[in-house]
Write a protein that holds these residues in place. Sequence first.
Motif, PDB file in Angstrom:
ATOM      1  N   SER A   1       0.871  -1.175   0.000  1.00  0.00           N
ATOM      2  CA  SER A   1       0.000   0.000   0.000  1.00  0.00           C
ATOM      3  C   SER A   1       0.905   1.221   0.000  1.00  0.00           C
ATOM      4  N   TYR A   2       0.322   2.365  -0.283  1.00  0.00           N
ATOM      5  CA  TYR A   2       1.119   3.600  -0.289  1.00  0.00           C
ATOM      6  C   TYR A   2       0.959   4.365   1.016  1.00  0.00           C
ATOM      7  N   PHE A   3       0.373   3.699   2.029  1.00  0.00           N
ATOM      8  CA  PHE A   3       0.025   4.436   3.235  1.00  0.00           C
ATOM      9  C   PHE A   3       0.886   4.068   4.438  1.00  0.00           C
ATOM     10  N   GLY A   4       1.929   3.301   4.178  1.00  0.00           N
ATOM     11  CA  GLY A   4       2.979   3.175   5.166  1.00  0.00           C
ATOM     12  C   GLY A   4       2.773   2.214   6.317  1.00  0.00           C
ATOM     13  N   HIS A   5       3.684   2.323   7.292  1.00  0.00           N
ATOM     14  CA  HIS A   5       3.828   1.268   8.293  1.00  0.00           C
ATOM     15  C   HIS A   5       2.683   1.162   9.273  1.00  0.00           C
TER      16      HIS A   5
ATOM     17  N   PHE B   1       2.540   7.369   6.831  1.00  0.00           N
ATOM     18  CA  PHE B   1       2.445   7.310   5.364  1.00  0.00           C
ATOM     19  C   PHE B   1       3.846   7.443   4.765  1.00  0.00           C
ATOM     20  N   VAL B   2       4.621   8.358   5.350  1.00  0.00           N
ATOM     21  CA  VAL B   2       5.950   8.658   4.858  1.00  0.00           C
ATOM     22  C   VAL B   2       6.921   8.523   6.024  1.00  0.00           C
ATOM     23  N   VAL B   3       8.048   7.870   5.787  1.00  0.00           N
ATOM     24  CA  VAL B   3       9.113   7.904   6.782  1.00  0.00           C
ATOM     25  C   VAL B   3      10.142   8.894   6.247  1.00  0.00           C
ATOM     26  N   ALA B   4      10.230  10.052   6.910  1.00  0.00           N
ATOM     27  CA  ALA B   4      11.054  11.123   6.361  1.00  0.00           C
ATOM     28  C   ALA B   4      11.835  11.807   7.463  1.00  0.00           C
ATOM     29  N   GLY B   5      13.034  12.261   7.107  1.00  0.00           N
ATOM     30  CA  GLY B   5      13.821  13.025   8.060  1.00  0.00           C
ATOM     31  C   GLY B   5      15.301  12.758   7.890  1.00  0.00           C
ATOM     32  N   SER B   6      16.031  13.068   8.929  1.00  0.00           N
ATOM     33  CA  SER B   6      17.475  12.822   8.938  1.00  0.00           C
ATOM     34  C   SER B   6      17.706  11.313   9.005  1.00  0.00           C
ATOM     35  N   PRO B   7      18.918  10.871   8.696  1.00  0.00           N
ATOM     36  CA  PRO B   7      19.188   9.437   8.799  1.00  0.00           C
ATOM     37  C   PRO B   7      18.812   8.868  10.165  1.00  0.00           C
ATOM     38  N   SER B   8      19.074   9.605  11.225  1.00  0.00           N
ATOM     39  CA  SER B   8      18.789   9.014  12.535  1.00  0.00           C
ATOM     40  C   SER B   8      17.287   8.933  12.788  1.00  0.00           C
TER      41      SER B   8
ATOM     42  N   GLN C   1       6.997   1.034   1.719  1.00  0.00           N
ATOM     43  CA  GLN C   1       7.116   2.258   2.501  1.00  0.00           C
ATOM     44  C   GLN C   1       7.750   3.370   1.661  1.00  0.00           C
ATOM     45  N   ILE C   2       7.110   4.515   1.680  1.00  0.00           N
ATOM     46  CA  ILE C   2       7.720   5.712   1.076  1.00  0.00           C
ATOM     47  C   ILE C   2       8.758   6.235   2.063  1.00  0.00           C
ATOM     48  N   ILE C   3       9.973   6.400   1.575  1.00  0.00           N
ATOM     49  CA  ILE C   3      11.080   6.800   2.445  1.00  0.00           C
ATOM     50  C   ILE C   3      11.771   8.026   1.854  1.00  0.00           C
ATOM     51  N   CYS C   4      12.013   9.035   2.704  1.00  0.00           N
ATOM     52  CA  CYS C   4      12.651  10.278   2.258  1.00  0.00           C
ATOM     53  C   CYS C   4      13.749  10.647   3.256  1.00  0.00           C
ATOM     54  N   VAL C   5      14.984  10.478   2.856  1.00  0.00           N
ATOM     55  CA  VAL C   5      16.085  10.777   3.775  1.00  0.00           C
ATOM     56  C   VAL C   5      16.817  12.032   3.306  1.00  0.00           C
ATOM     57  N   SER C   6      17.112  12.901   4.271  1.00  0.00           N
ATOM     58  CA  SER C   6      17.893  14.095   3.951  1.00  0.00           C
ATOM     59  C   SER C   6      18.860  14.360   5.108  1.00  0.00           C
ATOM     60  N   GLU C   7      19.558  15.499   5.044  1.00  0.00           N
ATOM     61  CA  GLU C   7      20.556  15.763   6.085  1.00  0.00           C
ATOM     62  C   GLU C   7      19.892  15.961   7.442  1.00  0.00           C
ATOM     63  N   THR C   8      18.782  16.701   7.415  1.00  0.00           N
ATOM     64  CA  THR C   8      18.070  16.957   8.668  1.00  0.00           C
ATOM     65  C   THR C   8      16.579  16.747   8.444  1.00  0.00           C
ATOM     66  N   ASP C   9      15.810  16.733   9.530  1.00  0.00           N
ATOM     67  CA  ASP C   9      14.362  16.603   9.401  1.00  0.00           C
ATOM     68  C   ASP C   9      13.781  17.773   8.609  1.00  0.00           C
ATOM     69  N   GLU C  10      14.281  18.978   8.888  1.00  0.00           N
ATOM     70  CA  GLU C  10      13.755  20.164   8.210  1.00  0.00           C
ATOM     71  C   GLU C  10      14.057  20.098   6.719  1.00  0.00           C
ATOM     72  N   ARG C  11      15.287  19.688   6.455  1.00  0.00           N
ATOM     73  CA  ARG C  11      15.739  19.616   5.066  1.00  0.00           C
ATOM     74  C   ARG C  11      14.907  18.566   4.290  1.00  0.00           C
ATOM     75  N   ALA C  12      14.504  17.520   4.972  1.00  0.00           N
ATOM     76  CA  ALA C  12      13.705  16.479   4.302  1.00  0.00           C
ATOM     77  C   ALA C  12      12.391  17.058   3.792  1.00  0.00           C
ATOM     78  N   GLN C  13      11.784  17.901   4.618  1.00  0.00           N
ATOM     79  CA  GLN C  13      10.525  18.506   4.168  1.00  0.00           C
ATOM     80  C   GLN C  13      10.755  19.390   2.946  1.00  0.00           C
ATOM     81  N   ILE C  14      11.839  20.169   3.002  1.00  0.00           N
ATOM     82  CA  ILE C  14      12.153  21.060   1.876  1.00  0.00           C
ATOM     83  C   ILE C  14      12.429  20.245   0.607  1.00  0.00           C
ATOM     84  N   ASP C  15      13.199  19.186   0.771  1.00  0.00           N
ATOM     85  CA  ASP C  15      13.563  18.371  -0.396  1.00  0.00           C
ATOM     86  C   ASP C  15      12.367  17.632  -0.999  1.00  0.00           C
ATOM     87  N   TYR C  16      11.545  17.046  -0.118  1.00  0.00           N
ATOM     88  CA  TYR C  16      10.652  15.999  -0.620  1.00  0.00           C
ATOM     89  C   TYR C  16       9.161  16.324  -0.623  1.00  0.00           C
TER      90      TYR C  16
END
Lengths: 268, 419
Positions: free
Chosen positions: B222-226, B334-341, B256-271
């Motif tokens: 599904s596209y609605f995540g974990h 729905f989305v797992v997004a943020g910094s690597p940690s 799972q839709i996964i969006c990794v960026s440098e930081t949590d804030e940056r993930a929102q901006i990127d994705y």
Amino acid sequence: MAEPIEQIMQVNEQVAFDVKIAGEGEPVVYLHGAGGLSWDPFLEELSDHYKVYAPHLPGTAHSSGLEHIRDLWDLILCYYDLFDCLGLESVTVIGHSLGGMIAAELAANDQSRVDRLIAISPVGLFHEEEPIADMFAMLPDEMIQLMVADPSSSLAQKMREVPKLPEERIEATIQRMQNMQAAAKFLWPIPDKGLKYRIHRIKAPTLLIWGDQDRFIPLSYAAAFHERIAGSKLDLIEGAGHLVPMEQPAEVIAAIRRFTSTLRASSR
Amino acid sequence: MKFVAFHLMPYRELPADFEQNYPSVWVTPPKELYDPRKGHRMYHDYLDELEFAVDLGYDAVGVNEHHSNAYGLMPSPNLMGAILSRKVRNSEKTSLIVLGNSLASYNPPIRVAEEMAMLDVLSGGKFIAGFPVGTSMDQNYAYGINPAELRERYYEAHDLIIKTWKSDDILMYNGKYNQYRYINPWPRPAQRPHPPVWIPGGGSVETYDFSITNNYSFSYLSYFGHKYAKKVMGPFWERNDELGADRNPYKAGFCQIICVSETDERAQIDYEEHVRYFYNKCLHVDRRIAEAPGYRTAKSLRAGLVSQFDGSYKSANQMLKEGMTWQELIDQGFVVAGSPSTVRDIMTESLRDLRVGNVVCLLHIGSMPHWLVQKNMQLFAQEVKPHLSSLFSEWDHTPYWPKGYADEKEKVAQAATYP
């Protein structure tokens, strides 16, 4: 007013029909359309004049065994089996929409089993240049708009009613889906399952009834059926759409009675 | 833990007003919206991305099948699989998964046995065969299969394919929908008796049973995540236990839709923009063609209606329609997004909770440009995946994963000494 009795008839190893029976006199078999069978004013009045046998399509109401019916050919044989069980050697068959197609197939495949054919806005033919809309890809209200001549009529309003109680809503939805599911088995994805190759074999006296405002199966189809069934008679019912028997029951019954009595007087 | 880099290959440039002024992303999206020149670029970007995933050491690269669908431009996933097999064959780590072929629409179904055997041989025995029933949009509306026959055709095709793969004899088959005198496809698969089979499915007991009793791996796509997947994986494991099967986590997977960026804030901006494109445009499906009558059994239908009407359950589509903030998309899983940690933490918890050994990772989402997909893939592969890989390592993944030609290489070398 006749109250129908309901009978379950096991017609062969796999298939049982739930049949509503009412009235006295000459027997007629009524085959319902894709929306399923309900004992409506049309059938009530029909049973004032005839002995009406109205079977539910397998997979709807308490008719069972749909999963064992592979295709239209199997289905037609099941109806002959049903005629055997009912002791009907040759009978007048009235069919509406999907039921009209089944009735036409019954008359075409074994000419001895249908002594008169009355097809009310039947499906079964398909013209790409004027296609019948996809009834399996429609919102409920779009369906109503297409099915009845007057979408503001009390019939249309009644069709829009949704039961209040959640349990009743679930049951109504499941029942609707089962009706559609059974119909789809014989109509998917295009309601043409080869009647055009067999229609010339229909020799029974035939009456075609069509609503003059049928937006679902346009009048060009009435002309096509009329032309392909030799000697057929076509009655257009004023102020009716596709659901002719529900929209103008009195007119339809008058047409049926005219047809059956004329035939009795002249050719029979 | 195993991670599949999965691609839907969506059209990246649907018009801004798509969901307002066009009927549907599926079955009826106007063909004029497809520009083959852009499509050319997209296909090659996407293939590059999956090849990059092989370089990054993902456990598998995966593709799937859709028809008349602007978010899934792979009517033939086997073509994409064939291209990818050239790279996969040289990889020590990466398998190839087609998830899969919608069996009922292949005529004759032996075609699947043939093409998948080709992919297995091409990839060097690193192929995973996915056997979905297919959605109603694909199978009933786009491909015209009678809904009353869909599941029967699926099971019969499955039976035929597996019999074909398992036997070295010329077979006969007298089925309801298939009759053959001479079944003898060449090539036969590289893996014996056949590649691992994965079953992508929704939440029906029939599918759980089919998957568990055949020793296939079940994937809830599904596209609605974990969090949403929990509604299915919970009952899946209950059923697994009822059947007395082992609890190997590799028999289960989810998407799972996964969006990794440098930081949590940056993930929102990127994705965020691309995630919104996906949910708003790619999931814009006309409800007229969402489900043919007979696609679901009356039993499944009733179960669905009960939870819908008693208010115990709000569908993911309803939630999306009502509007979800970026944070809500994350909070609802729905989305797992943020910094690597952040991504590590959420993934660890949800994987344990769901007890799934396979994650079908959507790392390209909606309108994401090539560079951003690469960034996402790389960050996940290097900063997240290594921390999760040991999860469930006490379990044997091999019933559900290819072993490749490692042990066959020797045989091939030996065979070569005989002219």
